[in-house]
Design a protein around this motif. Sequence first.
Motif, short mmCIF file in Angstrom:
data_model
loop_
_atom_site.label_atom_id
_atom_site.label_comp_id
_atom_site.label_asym_id
_atom_site.label_seq_id
_atom_site.Cartn_x
_atom_site.Cartn_y
_atom_site.Cartn_z
N ALA A 87 -6.58 8.20 0.54
CA ALA A 87 -5.69 7.23 1.72
C ALA A 87 -5.03 6.93 1.20
O ALA A 87 -4.57 6.37 0.23
CB ALA A 87 -6.78 6.37 2.57
N GLU A 88 -3.94 6.45 2.00
CA GLU A 88 -2.42 5.78 2.11
C GLU A 88 -2.57 4.30 1.87
O GLU A 88 -3.42 3.36 2.41
CB GLU A 88 -1.42 5.96 3.14
N LYS A 89 -2.14 3.99 0.92
CA LYS A 89 -2.04 2.35 0.89
C LYS A 89 -0.93 1.59 1.87
O LYS A 89 0.07 2.15 1.21
CB LYS A 89 -1.69 1.67 -0.68
N PRO A 90 -1.36 1.01 2.26
CA PRO A 90 -1.01 0.23 3.52
C PRO A 90 -0.04 -0.65 3.29
O PRO A 90 0.18 -1.61 2.29
CB PRO A 90 -1.93 -0.50 4.46
N PHE A 91 1.64 -0.61 3.14
CA PHE A 91 2.50 -1.38 2.94
C PHE A 91 2.88 -1.31 1.61
O PHE A 91 3.80 -1.88 0.88
CB PHE A 91 2.42 -2.62 3.76
N VAL A 92 2.57 -0.02 0.28
CA VAL A 92 2.68 -0.20 -0.51
C VAL A 92 3.82 -0.57 -1.20
O VAL A 92 4.48 -0.64 -1.98
CB VAL A 92 1.47 0.31 -2.01
N TRP A 93 4.96 0.16 -0.58
CA TRP A 93 5.91 0.73 -0.54
C TRP A 93 6.99 -0.71 -1.13
O TRP A 93 8.01 -1.15 -1.20
CB TRP A 93 6.39 1.43 0.17
N ARG A 94 6.51 -1.68 0.13
CA ARG A 94 7.18 -3.17 0.32
C ARG A 94 7.63 -4.09 -1.60
O ARG A 94 7.98 -4.56 -2.38
CB ARG A 94 6.34 -4.31 0.36
N TYR A 95 6.24 -3.31 -2.42
CA TYR A 95 6.21 -3.07 -3.20
C TYR A 95 7.42 -2.98 -4.45
O TYR A 95 8.15 -3.38 -5.68
CB TYR A 95 5.19 -3.75 -4.56
N ARG A 96 7.78 -1.72 -4.17
CA ARG A 96 8.20 -0.68 -4.87
C ARG A 96 9.82 -1.98 -4.61
O ARG A 96 10.45 -2.00 -5.78
CB ARG A 96 7.69 0.55 -4.34
N ASP A 97 10.02 -1.34 -3.42
CA ASP A 97 11.11 -2.37 -2.72
C ASP A 97 11.60 -3.82 -4.10
O ASP A 97 12.71 -4.01 -4.29
CB ASP A 97 11.53 -2.50 -1.23
N TYR A 98 10.34 -4.50 -4.01
CA TYR A 98 10.34 -5.89 -4.53
C TYR A 98 11.18 -5.17 -5.67
O TYR A 98 11.92 -6.55 -6.62
CB TYR A 98 9.47 -6.78 -4.59
N VAL A 99 10.67 -4.36 -7.00
CA VAL A 99 10.54 -4.10 -8.21
C VAL A 99 12.77 -4.01 -8.19
O VAL A 99 12.97 -4.20 -8.69
CB VAL A 99 9.99 -3.08 -8.97
N ALA A 129 1.63 -7.10 3.75
CA ALA A 129 1.87 -6.26 2.60
C ALA A 129 0.53 -5.75 2.16
O ALA A 129 -0.65 -6.96 2.39
CB ALA A 129 2.32 -7.23 1.52
N TYR A 130 -0.08 -5.42 0.49
CA TYR A 130 -0.98 -4.74 -0.06
C TYR A 130 -1.08 -5.66 -1.41
O TYR A 130 -1.06 -5.72 -1.51
CB TYR A 130 -0.23 -3.22 -0.26
N LEU A 131 -1.77 -6.41 -0.72
CA LEU A 131 -2.95 -7.15 -1.26
C LEU A 131 -4.03 -8.36 -2.03
O LEU A 131 -4.77 -7.57 -0.51
CB LEU A 131 -2.25 -9.23 -1.38
N TRP A 132 -4.30 -8.47 -2.76
CA TRP A 132 -5.67 -8.62 -2.99
C TRP A 132 -5.98 -9.91 -2.02
O TRP A 132 -4.99 -10.72 -2.26
CB TRP A 132 -6.57 -8.89 -4.27
N ARG A 133 -6.78 -10.92 -2.34
CA ARG A 133 -6.81 -12.38 -1.72
C ARG A 133 -7.81 -12.97 -2.16
O ARG A 133 -8.87 -12.24 -2.71
CB ARG A 133 -7.28 -11.91 0.01
#
Length: 560
Positions: free
Chosen positions: A277-289, A452-456
């Motif tokens: 399954a796709e990781k929702p919004f994980v691309w935001r981390y790529r852009d952050y780096v 974003a794709y986070l733990w909480r």
Amino acid sequence: MAATASTADVIPVEQLAAGSCRCSTAQRIASLFSSAFLVVVAALWVPTVPAANAVPDYEHDIKPILEDRCYPCHSRIKQKAGLRLDAGRLIHAGARDGPVILPGRGDESVLLRRLLSTDEEERMPPEGKPLAAEEVALLRAWIDAGAKSPADEPIPKTPAEHWSFQPVTRPVVPAIRQPERARNPIDQFVLARLEQRGWTSAPTAGPSALLRRVHLDLVGLPPTPAEQERFLREPTAAALDGIIDELLSRPAYGERWARHWLDVVRYADSNGYERDAEKPFVWRYRDYVIRSLNSDKPFNRFVLEQIAGDELPDASAETMIATTFLRLGHWDDEPADPPTDRFDQLDDIVGTTSLAFLGLTLGCARCHDHKFEPLSTRDYYGMVAVFQPLERPRDGRTELALPVGTRAELAALEERDRQIAALLKHEPALSPEDLGARTNALLAATPDLPRAYLWREPSPKPPDAFVLLRGSAARPGEPVAPAVPEVLAKQQPEFPAPDHRTTRHRLGLAEWLAGPKNPLTARVIVNRVWQQHFGHGFVRTPNDFGLMGEAPSHPELLDW
């Protein structure tokens, strides 16, 4: 066809010599071979127990026994009871409670008594079969003969003395015989090592080759014809410096170099397993780096944000997105054993954090103390305790993303959602038009935040944490508190007290990882950068700076 030779075909050698046997050539050859084989076996056979009055050899007879059966608990990595058995002088030194051998009196020695004990609490080694009678006899004979060992036997260094666990110091830049060849201190370190070995450096690359290397290294693309022509008109050092500065300012720089970091932290767009399954919004981390590299963000800040971006005093959408690092591992949405799967996820976080930032294989201590490094099971579960308050947001098999923003923005969003819930609760008293108008007004006043794709962490109260016996989630052992590996910290860092939102355990770990008291983080990232520029690092095992990793080729330059 001649019959195959067997043991029944073996003819005495004297009969063959006398020609008294009528047999085939194959039989004669087989007979000769069998006789020769027996002679060789007899010559190679060495009895295990020494002959009477023979003194066992320390290197040949004694040390292999100790290495095989005693080193796991009594060598440089672990010294139970303060006893080391990995060098003759250390054996004579004994344990905290006194000597373990009495030269000339083997049967009176503590070592022999513990080896021969029938008490399971006292017998050594505590695990596995007892030593064989032949091995005990060798040890007894060696002690009776004075327990001698080579005077020049080297004593292995303890883990505390390992190079990468020492504080980082600023070395003096070495002097070189031809200073005009060095453009910077890095050149001086490299040239000094070449001079020590009597080597000369390779010829300086030509302008075209140098320009191409710089472009491919920094942005991954060759220079355009126009860029080549411009540099070749004036191929000076100052012109090259200007080109490097310009390349570093391009967006393509972050896009290329982010790939190196994303490989280290196991970035992927999907979860793996059969559904992948796709990781929702994980691309935001790529852009952050990418943004972090292009904005020249300090590395210590980069570390803080990825481990505890939501716990920082100035937490924002950017710093919260950074914590996607913790959730990048694969995820099984239908595990056969949910408690074990839970600790598999924590293991992924601990293992990746220790490899990426510390260059240590801490994950190998999940079920038992590390076999080759000074990392205990308690060290491992101390790190697990740091991350144990985290929970994965999901709805059954579906992963959920979370809103990100400043604390004020998140509080406003929570208040908006509370008011909308209250409106819906009183829906019977409102017309559909009135309900829609009020809801839309609230949404307009406080728009949705990015997700974003986070733990909480659902609570500032941490769950109880334990050492899991043999790594089993069903077998909790001694309780543990958040901690870093003992070999790296003479004194454990202070973990901040919880606030009203989270435990702030991760903030304590992040500050130690990025702080000056930790000797590994800076060395590991410098080595990674050098590796990507030049093909291999100072340390050729970039994820292993422990005892089993390679030593640095240029330790002073690494620390400089």
